[in-house]
Motif scaffolding. Structure first.
Motif, PDB file in Angstrom:
ATOM      1  N   GLU A 118     -75.897  65.657  26.572  1.00  0.00           N
ATOM      2  CA  GLU A 118     -75.024  65.444  27.716  1.00  0.00           C
ATOM      3  C   GLU A 118     -73.565  65.572  27.296  1.00  0.00           C
ATOM      4  OE1 GLU A 118     -76.240  61.566  28.945  1.00  0.00           O
ATOM      5  OE2 GLU A 118     -77.756  62.350  30.345  1.00  0.00           O
ATOM      6  N   ILE A 119     -72.739  65.946  28.266  1.00  0.00           N
ATOM      7  CA  ILE A 119     -71.304  66.076  28.018  1.00  0.00           C
ATOM      8  C   ILE A 119     -70.536  65.492  29.201  1.00  0.00           C
ATOM      9  CG2 ILE A 119     -71.512  68.131  26.559  1.00  0.00           C
ATOM     10  CD1 ILE A 119     -70.705  69.806  28.988  1.00  0.00           C
ATOM     11  N   GLY A 120     -69.270  65.204  28.962  1.00  0.00           N
ATOM     12  CA  GLY A 120     -68.399  64.796  30.048  1.00  0.00           C
ATOM     13  C   GLY A 120     -68.631  63.374  30.534  1.00  0.00           C
ATOM     14  N   HIS A 146     -74.995  70.196  28.189  1.00  0.00           N
ATOM     15  CA  HIS A 146     -74.195  71.249  27.560  1.00  0.00           C
ATOM     16  C   HIS A 146     -74.670  72.591  28.116  1.00  0.00           C
ATOM     17  CE1 HIS A 146     -72.497  73.945  24.579  1.00  0.00           C
ATOM     18  NE2 HIS A 146     -71.736  72.945  24.158  1.00  0.00           N
ATOM     19  N   PRO A 147     -73.765  73.429  28.630  1.00  0.00           N
ATOM     20  CA  PRO A 147     -74.177  74.659  29.308  1.00  0.00           C
ATOM     21  C   PRO A 147     -74.859  75.697  28.419  1.00  0.00           C
ATOM     22  CG  PRO A 147     -71.801  74.627  28.996  1.00  0.00           C
ATOM     23  CD  PRO A 147     -72.303  73.262  28.635  1.00  0.00           C
ATOM     24  N   ILE A 148     -74.740  75.557  27.104  1.00  0.00           N
ATOM     25  CA  ILE A 148     -75.370  76.514  26.191  1.00  0.00           C
ATOM     26  C   ILE A 148     -76.619  75.912  25.554  1.00  0.00           C
ATOM     27  CG2 ILE A 148     -75.084  77.864  24.081  1.00  0.00           C
ATOM     28  CD1 ILE A 148     -72.120  78.146  24.773  1.00  0.00           C
ATOM     29  N   TYR A 149     -76.490  74.716  24.998  1.00  0.00           N
ATOM     30  CA  TYR A 149     -77.597  74.128  24.239  1.00  0.00           C
ATOM     31  C   TYR A 149     -78.583  73.369  25.119  1.00  0.00           C
ATOM     32  CZ  TYR A 149     -74.306  75.339  20.581  1.00  0.00           C
ATOM     33  OH  TYR A 149     -73.440  76.008  19.774  1.00  0.00           O
ATOM     34  N   LEU A 150     -78.100  72.774  26.203  1.00  0.00           N
ATOM     35  CA  LEU A 150     -78.950  72.074  27.179  1.00  0.00           C
ATOM     36  C   LEU A 150     -79.761  70.934  26.568  1.00  0.00           C
ATOM     37  CD1 LEU A 150     -80.314  75.156  29.192  1.00  0.00           C
ATOM     38  CD2 LEU A 150     -78.460  73.602  29.861  1.00  0.00           C
ATOM     39  N   TRP A 184     -70.557  75.077  34.379  1.00  0.00           N
ATOM     40  CA  TRP A 184     -71.628  74.989  35.361  1.00  0.00           C
ATOM     41  C   TRP A 184     -71.184  75.432  36.750  1.00  0.00           C
ATOM     42  CZ3 TRP A 184     -76.732  73.282  34.898  1.00  0.00           C
ATOM     43  CH2 TRP A 184     -77.103  72.813  33.638  1.00  0.00           C
ATOM     44  N   LEU A 185     -72.037  76.191  37.400  1.00  0.00           N
ATOM     45  CA  LEU A 185     -71.896  76.452  38.832  1.00  0.00           C
ATOM     46  C   LEU A 185     -72.652  75.338  39.538  1.00  0.00           C
ATOM     47  CD1 LEU A 185     -71.397  78.026  41.461  1.00  0.00           C
ATOM     48  CD2 LEU A 185     -73.388  79.435  40.895  1.00  0.00           C
ATOM     49  N   GLY A 235     -73.895  59.574  38.813  1.00  0.00           N
ATOM     50  CA  GLY A 235     -74.047  58.827  37.572  1.00  0.00           C
ATOM     51  C   GLY A 235     -74.613  59.649  36.431  1.00  0.00           C
ATOM     52  N   ASP A 236     -75.244  60.791  36.771  1.00  0.00           N
ATOM     53  CA  ASP A 236     -75.739  61.678  35.715  1.00  0.00           C
ATOM     54  C   ASP A 236     -74.575  62.341  34.988  1.00  0.00           C
ATOM     55  OD1 ASP A 236     -78.317  61.118  36.473  1.00  0.00           O
ATOM     56  OD2 ASP A 236     -78.610  62.970  37.608  1.00  0.00           O
TER      57      ASP A 236
END
Length: 215
Positions: free
Chosen positions: A176-178, A169-173, A114-115, A164-165
């Motif tokens: 959530e990740i991380g 996922h940068p591809i599937y959207l 992500w940018l 807190g968010d």
């Protein structure tokens, strides 16, 4: 060419610059928030990584006969910054040119998809996303870029993250990740949505010859 191995000389310059940056009274607040404080080592590491991304972009530019002139000023004070202007000008065919838009270079580690830009730092017209190896500080990759308006649709952020968010996922959207984010408010774009068109041609178009420019 979208990636490069940074020469040891430039790598060492980045480390020296990051160490100097941290000594200029810079705030250790994480994302400007007093409740999240970075250690001195983290402050230096973040500054070095950012510089690696900038100089890496500059080295890639040389392959396209474009030389970038970066903002290298070290401003003393917690609230002093570059106001989103990382590149002062460019040199094309030996001719100095003045860049019309503000360009902010954002650098993250290689696992970042992500940018991200803090809302209070949305001061530039173009945001360039670079990735680098934070440990070795050698390989640097140009991922893409975004215009200011790319972050918004009908004046609202397309992707907005509050403290807190979790990132999508940068591809599937669709998941959530991380870990939960610590930044109070930021906008972003996933790497696949960034512009990939020839940024060097764009910089030439968005610059003018200015004999009075001193950089």
């Amino acid at each position: 060419m979208n990636s490069i191995i940074l020469p040891d000389k430039l790598r060492n310059e980045c480390i020296e610059w990051g160490e100097s940056f941290s000594k200029y009274g810079k705030s250790q607040k994480n994302f400007g928030d007093s409740s999240f404080v970075r250690s001195k080592d983290r402050l230096v590491r973040d500054a070095v990584l950012g510089r690696v991304g900038e100089l890496g972009l500059g080295e890639i530019g040389k392959e396209y006969d474009v030389e970038l002139k970066f903002n290298t000023a070290l401003r003393y004070g917690k609230r002093e910054g570059d106001n989103g202007q990382d590149i002062n000008g460019i040199v094309v065919d030996g001719v100095k040119r003045h860049l019309i838009p503000k360009i902010d270079v954002k650098t993250s580690q290689f696992n970042s998809g992500w940018l991200l830009v803090e809302r209070y730092r949305l001061e530039a017209s173009i945001y360039v996303f670079m990735r680098a190896n934070a440990n070795e500080l050698k390989k640097v990759e140009f991922v893409g870029y975004a215009f200011y308006n790319d972050f918004f649709a009908k004046d609202k952020p397309i992707f907005r993250y509050l403290r807190g968010d979790k990132l999508l996922h940068p591809i599937y959207l669709n998941r959530e990740i991380g870990v939960p984010l610590s930044c109070a408010d930021q906008v972003g774009l996933p790497a696949p949505m960034l512009r990939k068109e020839n940024i060097w041609r764009l910089l030439k178009k968005l610059s003018i010859i200015d004999k009075s420019t001193n950089f």
